[in-house]
Design a protein around this motif. Structure first.
Motif, PDB file in Angstrom:
ATOM      1  N   TRP A  91       0.830  -1.204   0.000  1.00 38.93           N
ATOM      2  CA  TRP A  91       0.000   0.000   0.000  1.00 38.93           C
ATOM      3  C   TRP A  91       0.871   1.263   0.000  1.00 38.93           C
ATOM      4  O   TRP A  91       0.534   2.246  -0.632  1.00 38.93           O
ATOM      5  CB  TRP A  91      -0.904   0.021   1.247  1.00 38.93           C
ATOM      6  N   LEU A  92       1.984   1.196   0.728  1.00 41.08           N
ATOM      7  CA  LEU A  92       2.715   2.442   1.011  1.00 41.08           C
ATOM      8  C   LEU A  92       4.148   2.503   0.471  1.00 41.08           C
ATOM      9  O   LEU A  92       4.820   3.518   0.627  1.00 41.08           O
ATOM     10  CB  LEU A  92       2.712   2.698   2.527  1.00 41.08           C
ATOM     11  N   LYS A  93       4.636   1.434  -0.149  1.00 41.62           N
ATOM     12  CA  LYS A  93       5.982   1.499  -0.742  1.00 41.62           C
ATOM     13  C   LYS A  93       5.972   1.130  -2.216  1.00 41.62           C
ATOM     14  O   LYS A  93       6.542   1.828  -3.043  1.00 41.62           O
ATOM     15  CB  LYS A  93       6.958   0.614   0.039  1.00 41.62           C
ATOM     16  N   PRO A 106       2.983   0.485  -4.429  1.00 39.85           N
ATOM     17  CA  PRO A 106       1.517   0.391  -4.472  1.00 39.85           C
ATOM     18  C   PRO A 106       1.000  -0.667  -5.444  1.00 39.85           C
ATOM     19  O   PRO A 106       1.346  -0.670  -6.621  1.00 39.85           O
ATOM     20  CB  PRO A 106       1.087   1.788  -4.944  1.00 39.85           C
ATOM     21  N   GLY A 107       0.202  -1.575  -4.931  1.00 38.93           N
ATOM     22  CA  GLY A 107      -0.419  -2.586  -5.775  1.00 38.93           C
ATOM     23  C   GLY A 107       0.404  -3.855  -5.920  1.00 38.93           C
ATOM     24  O   GLY A 107      -0.047  -4.815  -6.544  1.00 38.93           O
ATOM     25  N   LEU A 118      -7.149  -0.269  -2.136  1.00 43.39           N
ATOM     26  CA  LEU A 118      -6.347   0.867  -1.672  1.00 43.39           C
ATOM     27  C   LEU A 118      -6.373   0.891  -0.140  1.00 43.39           C
ATOM     28  O   LEU A 118      -7.289   0.361   0.468  1.00 43.39           O
ATOM     29  CB  LEU A 118      -6.933   2.174  -2.213  1.00 43.39           C
ATOM     30  N   PRO A 119      -5.378   1.539   0.474  1.00 45.64           N
ATOM     31  CA  PRO A 119      -5.420   1.619   1.939  1.00 45.64           C
ATOM     32  C   PRO A 119      -6.558   2.499   2.456  1.00 45.64           C
ATOM     33  O   PRO A 119      -7.031   2.308   3.567  1.00 45.64           O
ATOM     34  CB  PRO A 119      -4.065   2.246   2.304  1.00 45.64           C
ATOM     35  N   PHE A 138      -1.986   8.034   5.360  1.00 44.27           N
ATOM     36  CA  PHE A 138      -1.600   7.276   4.161  1.00 44.27           C
ATOM     37  C   PHE A 138      -1.029   8.225   3.112  1.00 44.27           C
ATOM     38  O   PHE A 138      -0.006   7.941   2.480  1.00 44.27           O
ATOM     39  CB  PHE A 138      -2.805   6.536   3.558  1.00 44.27           C
ATOM     40  N   ASN A 146       7.397   8.695   0.813  1.00 41.53           N
ATOM     41  CA  ASN A 146       8.030   7.597   0.066  1.00 41.53           C
ATOM     42  C   ASN A 146       8.101   7.882  -1.436  1.00 41.53           C
ATOM     43  O   ASN A 146       8.641   7.062  -2.191  1.00 41.53           O
ATOM     44  CB  ASN A 146       7.259   6.290   0.289  1.00 41.53           C
ATOM     45  N   ILE A 176       5.760   7.919  -3.816  1.00 38.15           N
ATOM     46  CA  ILE A 176       5.108   6.861  -4.606  1.00 38.15           C
ATOM     47  C   ILE A 176       3.775   7.344  -5.159  1.00 38.15           C
ATOM     48  O   ILE A 176       3.200   8.314  -4.648  1.00 38.15           O
ATOM     49  CB  ILE A 176       4.835   5.588  -3.760  1.00 38.15           C
ATOM     50  N   LYS A 177       3.299   6.647  -6.196  1.00 35.80           N
ATOM     51  CA  LYS A 177       1.945   6.906  -6.696  1.00 35.80           C
ATOM     52  C   LYS A 177       1.032   5.918  -5.997  1.00 35.80           C
ATOM     53  O   LYS A 177       0.918   4.753  -6.403  1.00 35.80           O
ATOM     54  CB  LYS A 177       1.895   6.674  -8.202  1.00 35.80           C
ATOM     55  N   PRO A 204      -0.787  -1.431 -11.133  1.00 35.96           N
ATOM     56  CA  PRO A 204       0.197  -2.198 -11.896  1.00 35.96           C
ATOM     57  C   PRO A 204      -0.357  -3.423 -12.623  1.00 35.96           C
ATOM     58  O   PRO A 204       0.276  -3.915 -13.547  1.00 35.96           O
ATOM     59  CB  PRO A 204       1.210  -2.621 -10.826  1.00 35.96           C
TER      60      PRO A 204
END
Lengths: 188, 213
Positions: free
Chosen positions: A54-56, A58-59, A107-108, B196, B203, B205-206, B211
């Motif tokens: 979720w946070l590094k 994503p997906g 998603l978170p 979040f 971080n 990030i998107k 993906p």
């Protein structure tokens, strides 16, 4: 239309093999392109609750293994069938291994659905999921808990889950019960 | 002297809310002359099955503490049930503590039913299940460190400890106290969603990335 058939039983479970074969045939008759996966044969590590998906990254899960591939296949299928032995009213550990690893497709972020907090969608389209919980004998308690669990899953996964328990019995009866579950595909 | 075994069902050893909640009970019990021990289920299931059996057979009370994963128990806890189903257990007492990432504790009900069903089918003595919401808020911190937010939770846990000492089942009042919201749903949603976004920015990030589709 693509269907993914997940079998979380073991190779020596002949009852489940029969249910698998019946389900596969029904799917093929409905013109699905079926991919069948025996989870036991796959190397899948346990979710470690790190939230990297979720946070590094994503997906995507931190574990680079077949769990990632199955998750990708699930989200790109039209229908997913989960065949699992019912364990005290829950999924088998192998089925749960796959389920614990699919949280990156959400998603978170929190959202209220029917008055409860759940997670927001990551993707536009989610497959329809049919859960078939196999039991080798009548056990009302386990069956009730399992059906409640599927309902909870449906709430958290945007109504995509349905299913029931079936008690192992004669082939014709199994066929009838699985066909009954497949009616779900025709509704929406 | 009674022996109590905490079975940590979290895959994390550090910063684990499941571990922290269980250890609160263990600390109180060890002051009352209970002998306490902890096992981390995931690492032990993969490496040391015999030791799990040994520790369980020596115990009088098992406390299974777990995080809620996809509306039920983490896969390795289900594996634990599968492994135990083939083994004979003596008539130990067992309780479960579930915590979840949603602010409402009712999400945990089904998972506790699975634990109770396991206990009853294995002829264990089920003394009750506790459901705690907003797990990530603790981030491994002990419930005593969180001031007024957790006063009801602590009150409930102390009642649970008292029931264990008196060799009674967990009282419904205690279950209700621990299951009360630590913070209101709207506040949890707001704080969660903001944090979040903050972490995503940090971080670089998107966070909405897709993906796989």
């Amino acid at each position: 239309m693509k269907a993914l058939l997940l079998n979380s039983s073991s190779h020596d479970d002949l009852n489940m093999e029969l249910i698998h074969d019946i389900t596969k045939k029904i799917l093929e008759e409905k013109n699905f392109q079926v991919e069948s996966v025996m989870i036991e044969d796959k190397e899948i590590k346990e979710c470690r609750g790190c939230f990297n998906c979720w946070l590094k990254t994503p997906g995507e899960c931190i574990h680079d293994d077949e769990g990632r591939i199955i998750t990708k296949t699930i989200i790109n299928s039209d229908v997913v069938i989960m065949l699992t032995p019912v364990i005290y009213g829950g999924y088998s550990s192998k089925m749960k291994l796959v389920l614990d690893r699919i949280i990156p497709v959400l998603l978170p972020f929190f959202k209220k659905i029917k008055g409860e907090i759940h997670h927001k969608k990551r993707y536009k389209k989610y497959p329809k999921v049919i859960v078939v919980g196999m039991m080798n004998g009548e056990d009302q308690e386990s069956s009730e808990i399992f059906c409640e669990l599927i309902k909870r899953n449906a709430l958290n996964w945007y109504n995509s889950f349905t299913g029931d328990t079936i008690v192992y019995q004669k082939e014709a009866k199994i066929k009838k019960e699985i066909n009954e579950l497949f009616k779900y595909l025709e509704v929406k | 002297m009674e022996q109590v075994l905490l079975i940590n069902g979290s895959p994390k050893n550090k910063n684990s809310t499941s571990l922290m909640l269980g250890q609160y009970i263990l600390r109180k019990l060890s002051k009352k002359n209970f002998k306490t021990d902890t096992i981390h289920l995931l690492s032990m299931l993969n490496n040391n099955l015999d030791e799990i059996f040994e520790k369980i057979s020596e115990s009088d009370l098992l406390i299974l503490s777990f995080p809620l994963y996809v509306d039920s128990l983490p896969s390795h806890v289900m594996k634990f049930f599968e492994v135990m189903s083939k083994n004979n257990l003596k008539h130990q007492k067992i309780m479960a503590i579930g915590n979840c990432g949603f602010p409402e504790s009712f999400h945990i009900k089904t998972a506790l039913k699975i634990c109770k069903n396991f206990a009853e089918k294995k002829n264990l003595h089920w003394i009750g299940g506790l459901a705690i919401g907003a797990g990530p808020m603790f981030n491994g911190r002990s419930i005593e460190e969180m001031g007024f937010l957790t006063r009801k939770l602590i009150q409930g846990f102390n009642m649970v400890v008292l029931s264990i000492i008196r060799n009674e089942e967990i009282k419904d009042d205690a279950k209700i106290l621990v299951s009360r919201k630590v913070i209101p749903t709207w506040a949890y949603k707001l704080i969660g969603n903001k944090s979040f976004k903050k972490v995503a920015k940090m971080n670089n990030i998107k966070i909405y990335d897709t993906p796989y589709q």
